[in-house]
Design a protein around this motif. Structure first.
Motif, short mmCIF file in Angstrom:
data_model
loop_
_atom_site.label_atom_id
_atom_site.label_comp_id
_atom_site.label_asym_id
_atom_site.label_seq_id
_atom_site.Cartn_x
_atom_site.Cartn_y
_atom_site.Cartn_z
N MET A 65 -6.22 4.83 -17.78
CA MET A 65 -5.42 6.05 -17.76
C MET A 65 -3.99 5.67 -17.43
O MET A 65 -3.72 5.17 -16.35
N THR A 66 -3.08 5.86 -18.38
CA THR A 66 -1.69 5.49 -18.13
C THR A 66 -0.84 6.71 -17.75
O THR A 66 -1.29 7.85 -17.86
N ARG A 67 0.38 6.46 -17.33
CA ARG A 67 1.33 7.49 -16.88
C ARG A 67 0.69 8.45 -15.87
O ARG A 67 0.78 9.67 -15.97
N CYS A 68 0.04 7.88 -14.93
CA CYS A 68 -0.77 8.67 -14.02
C CYS A 68 -0.87 7.92 -12.70
O CYS A 68 -0.90 6.69 -12.69
N SER A 69 -0.88 8.62 -11.58
CA SER A 69 -1.01 7.92 -10.31
C SER A 69 -1.97 8.67 -9.39
O SER A 69 -2.28 9.83 -9.62
N ALA A 70 -2.42 7.97 -8.38
CA ALA A 70 -3.35 8.58 -7.42
C ALA A 70 -2.54 9.30 -6.34
O ALA A 70 -1.45 8.87 -5.98
N THR A 71 -3.08 10.40 -5.84
CA THR A 71 -2.42 11.10 -4.75
C THR A 71 -3.25 11.06 -3.47
O THR A 71 -2.70 10.92 -2.39
N ASP A 72 -4.56 11.16 -3.62
CA ASP A 72 -5.43 11.21 -2.45
C ASP A 72 -6.71 10.42 -2.68
O ASP A 72 -7.25 10.42 -3.78
N VAL A 73 -7.17 9.79 -1.62
CA VAL A 73 -8.51 9.22 -1.64
C VAL A 73 -9.43 10.24 -0.96
O VAL A 73 -9.18 10.64 0.18
N VAL A 74 -10.44 10.69 -1.69
CA VAL A 74 -11.36 11.71 -1.16
C VAL A 74 -12.54 10.99 -0.50
O VAL A 74 -13.07 10.03 -1.06
N THR A 75 -12.93 11.45 0.69
CA THR A 75 -13.97 10.71 1.41
C THR A 75 -15.16 11.57 1.78
O THR A 75 -15.07 12.79 1.85
N ASP A 76 -16.28 10.89 1.97
CA ASP A 76 -17.44 11.52 2.60
C ASP A 76 -17.98 10.56 3.65
O ASP A 76 -17.29 9.59 4.00
N ALA A 77 -19.20 10.76 4.10
CA ALA A 77 -19.74 9.94 5.19
C ALA A 77 -19.78 8.45 4.83
O ALA A 77 -19.64 7.59 5.69
N GLY A 78 -19.96 8.14 3.55
CA GLY A 78 -20.07 6.74 3.13
C GLY A 78 -18.74 6.09 2.81
O GLY A 78 -18.70 5.00 2.27
N MET B 174 0.86 -1.18 0.00
CA MET B 174 0.00 0.00 0.00
C MET B 174 0.90 1.24 0.00
O MET B 174 1.50 1.57 1.02
N PRO B 175 1.03 1.91 -1.14
CA PRO B 175 1.99 3.02 -1.25
C PRO B 175 1.65 4.16 -0.28
O PRO B 175 0.49 4.56 -0.16
N GLU B 176 2.69 4.62 0.42
CA GLU B 176 2.48 5.73 1.37
C GLU B 176 2.23 7.04 0.65
O GLU B 176 1.74 8.01 1.25
N THR B 177 2.57 7.09 -0.64
CA THR B 177 2.39 8.33 -1.39
C THR B 177 0.91 8.63 -1.66
O THR B 177 0.56 9.74 -2.03
N ILE B 178 0.07 7.61 -1.47
CA ILE B 178 -1.37 7.85 -1.66
C ILE B 178 -2.01 8.03 -0.29
O ILE B 178 -1.95 7.14 0.56
N LYS B 179 -2.61 9.18 -0.07
CA LYS B 179 -3.20 9.46 1.23
C LYS B 179 -4.64 8.96 1.32
O LYS B 179 -5.39 9.07 0.36
N GLY B 180 -4.98 8.42 2.46
CA GLY B 180 -6.37 8.02 2.70
C GLY B 180 -6.70 6.59 2.32
O GLY B 180 -7.87 6.24 2.14
N LEU B 181 -5.68 5.73 2.21
CA LEU B 181 -5.95 4.34 1.79
C LEU B 181 -6.65 3.52 2.87
O LEU B 181 -7.12 2.43 2.62
N ASP B 182 -6.71 4.09 4.10
CA ASP B 182 -7.41 3.35 5.15
C ASP B 182 -8.91 3.65 5.19
O ASP B 182 -9.62 3.22 6.09
N THR B 183 -9.37 4.36 4.17
CA THR B 183 -10.79 4.72 4.10
C THR B 183 -11.67 3.52 3.78
O THR B 183 -11.24 2.59 3.09
#
Lengths: 412, 168
Positions: free
Chosen positions: A204-217, A113-122
């Motif tokens: 989508m290639t040559r592209c990575s995730a930076t953040d997982v955006v969350t709401d109540a669900g 689980m890459p640390e560079t992506i925030k919010g993976l514990d959502t």
């Protein structure tokens, strides 16, 4: 009383070793400690759990394939937390000390689980590794109409198709220039890419995730490195795996990323062995140390470890760092050995048509087959694997290797 | 291992006439009749292959039902098992068409049924006394025997050859 064999890990390598031990040693006691709640199952089948094509009962290990022996004590939901090689015991999380005569580490691997992506514990973020993961994904899928998958490896592709079949929109976000970059060069994957595009997978290639955006669900979107934001209700991370060595690290077992073993699958401490994803093995083609995460390899190595634990000295032939076969959309493919040839001093033959792609890789002198990629037509791929692995002299049938007309008669 | 009968090939006798392939395809057709089988869709498939080795040898190649079968170990869905008759069998209900068996078979004898998306191979014709290929072979190059009987027959043949100075 016979030997007490303790096996930590109840998947491919561990269970293959257990069944091999049972075949060879009828008197010994075989205890398998698995941290999973479900009894052992065919792990590569879990994508079919996500889309409901298979039920858990359809993919149980016991009684199928080579797993037909009786008298193996599999203890599920039993995680191991400590190891002592003198006296020889493993201790479970609940504090029970279990003595062993011979011990196998078949602890497998876990998703990276890459640390560079925030919010993976959502909530709503998954990585497909266990049956429990697949069942949780199936539940979440009921309220999902768009899934974003991070990573373009084979497991993510299989999972993506499982969900596409349910009519769910799936977007694959890949950091590499093309999907399956571990298994082939970007330009070699064109047929597979075409099949994926036709099947409706958005890529989508040559592209990575930076953040997982969350709401109540839970998860509601993924923010990407290109500034875009993809609204979604589920995220699946498939960025490779890392060997499970947690409880072993404090012991005197030698580890370098995975557990180091000799050619007989034995660790540096007497009466301990390792097999499967957690073991560092060698690639017979390149001679390099490799860890792989392939069911087939894990079973082979588990069998070898089982034989050695039973006292039958058996040499492990090693495995290609790269080896896999499957069918994505309508395209079957096999990739094995040295297949990334850019800037490498090797002899390469490529043949492509609208429906098939074939790449045959020889060493620099052209005297030995070292790799092959087949897409579309995978006939006789096993014979190529055999020629690569056994380092067979090829002068008698090299032209047949290149033209894909090799058959068993050429070996006679 | 119990004394199962297996299919042996006398490579010195095979003429490469392909009769075995035809018989195999017919036996594995729906109608089991040559004339009707020809018009079936999908076309019935032979599960053995007759290959040519230069200069002039032809050899039928088919699943060896290996004692230590790589395909059984490799299968990711548990579809491949050893039957009571000693054969290696793919359960088509369980087969998911991932072709891992094709990737590991060193004989290249596992076929890929594209229409059904399933792997197929020689099943030694479990419903027949003698497999269709063996029964059909006009030169008796294919033999259905146990290992012991086959090797005993070969020993007898060679002994006779030594004594009489004639080939058999």
């Amino acid at each position: 009383m016979g030997n007490h064999y303790v096996i930590v890990g109840g998947s491919a390598a561990g269970m293959a070793a257990a069944h091999t031990l049972r075949k060879k040693d009828k008197a010994g006691i075989i205890t398998v400690l698995s941290d999973e709640k479900s009894p052992p199952y065919f792990r590569p089948m879990i994508p079919y759990i996500i889309n409901g094509k298979k039920k858990a009962s359809h993919i149980t290990l016991s009684g199928n394939g080579m797993f037909t022996e009786q008298g193996i004590d599999v203890r599920t939901d039993t995680a191991v937390s400590a190891l002592d090689t003198a006296p020889k015991t493993v201790t479970t999380k609940s504090g029970e000390a279990i003595p062993y005569d011979r011990l196998l580490f078949a602890t497998g691997s876990r998703p990276y689980m890459p640390e560079t992506i925030k919010g993976l514990d959502t909530k709503g973020v998954f990585s497909l590794k266990t049956l429990a993961d697949a069942m949780a994904m199936a539940r979440r899928l009921q309220d999902t109409n768009h899934v974003v998958m991070l990573g373009g490896g084979i497991l993510n592709l299989k999972a993506a198709f499982a969900m596409l079949e349910k009519g769910i929109r799936v977007t694959l976000v890949v950091y590499s220039p093309e999907v399956l970059s571990q298994l082939m060069e970007p330009e070699d994957a064109f047929l597979i890419r075409k099949a994926l595009d036709n099947a409706g997978l958005e890529i989508m290639t040559r592209c990575s995730a930076t953040d997982v955006v969350t709401d109540a669900g839970g998860v509601c979107a993924v923010a990407l490195s290109n500034g875009k934001e993809l609204p979604c209700q589920m995220v699946c991370v498939g960025k490779g795996v890392i060997p499970n060595t947690d409880f072993i690290q404090k012991s005197n077992i030698k580890i370098n990323k995975g557990i180091l073993v000799d050619k007989h699958t034995a660790c540096n401490v007497k009466d301990t062995f390792a097999a499967g994803d957690v073991a560092v093995t060698h690639d017979p083609v390149t001679g390099e140390k490799v860890t792989t995460a392939l069911w087939t390899n894990a079973v082979e190595m588990g069998i070898c470890a089982g034989l050695n634990m039973a006292g039958i000295k058996t040499r492990y032939t090693g495995t290609f760092g790269i080896m896999n076969a499957t069918q994505v959309a309508a395209e079957p493919f096999v990739s094995m050995g040295v297949v990334h040839t850019r800037n490498k001093d090797v002899e390469v033959y490529i043949e492509k048509s609208g429906h098939t792609f074939r790449k045959i890789v020889f060493n620099k002198k052209g005297t030995r087959l070292i790799g092959a990629v087949f897409i579309g037509d995978i006939t006789n791929a096993g014979m190529y694997r055999y020629v690569i692995r056994e380092k067979k002299p090829i002068d008698r049938f090299k032209s047949h290797l290149i033209s894909h007309t090799l058959h068993y008669g050429h070996f006679m | 291992m119990p004394d199962y009968k297996e299919i042996f090939v006398k490579t010195d006798i095979c003429t490469g006439c392909n009769t075995c392939k035809l018989a195999c395809a017919v036996e594995h057709s729906k109608t089991k009749n040559l004339f009707e089988a020809m018009f079936e869709t999908p076309k019935p498939k032979s599960r053995l292959y007759v290959e040519w080795v230069p200069e002039n040898t032809r050899i039928p190649v088919l699943c060896r039902h290996c004692e230590d079968a790589p395909c059984i170990n490799a299968c990711i869905s548990g579809a491949i098992t050893r039957s009571d008759q000693g054969t290696v069998v793919t359960d088509t209900d369980k087969c998911i068409g991932c072709w891992t068996c094709v990737m590991v078979c060193p004989y290249g004898v596992i076929g890929r049924d594209k229409a059904l998306h399933k792997a197929y191979r020689c099943d030694r014709c479990p419903d027949l006394e003698v497999p269709a290929c063996v029964a059909s072979c006009p030169t008796k190059a294919l033999v259905y025997e146990s290992v012991d009987t086959f090797s005993a027959d070969r020993r007898k043949a060679v002994s006779k050859e030594l004594v009489t100075g004639k080939g058999v």
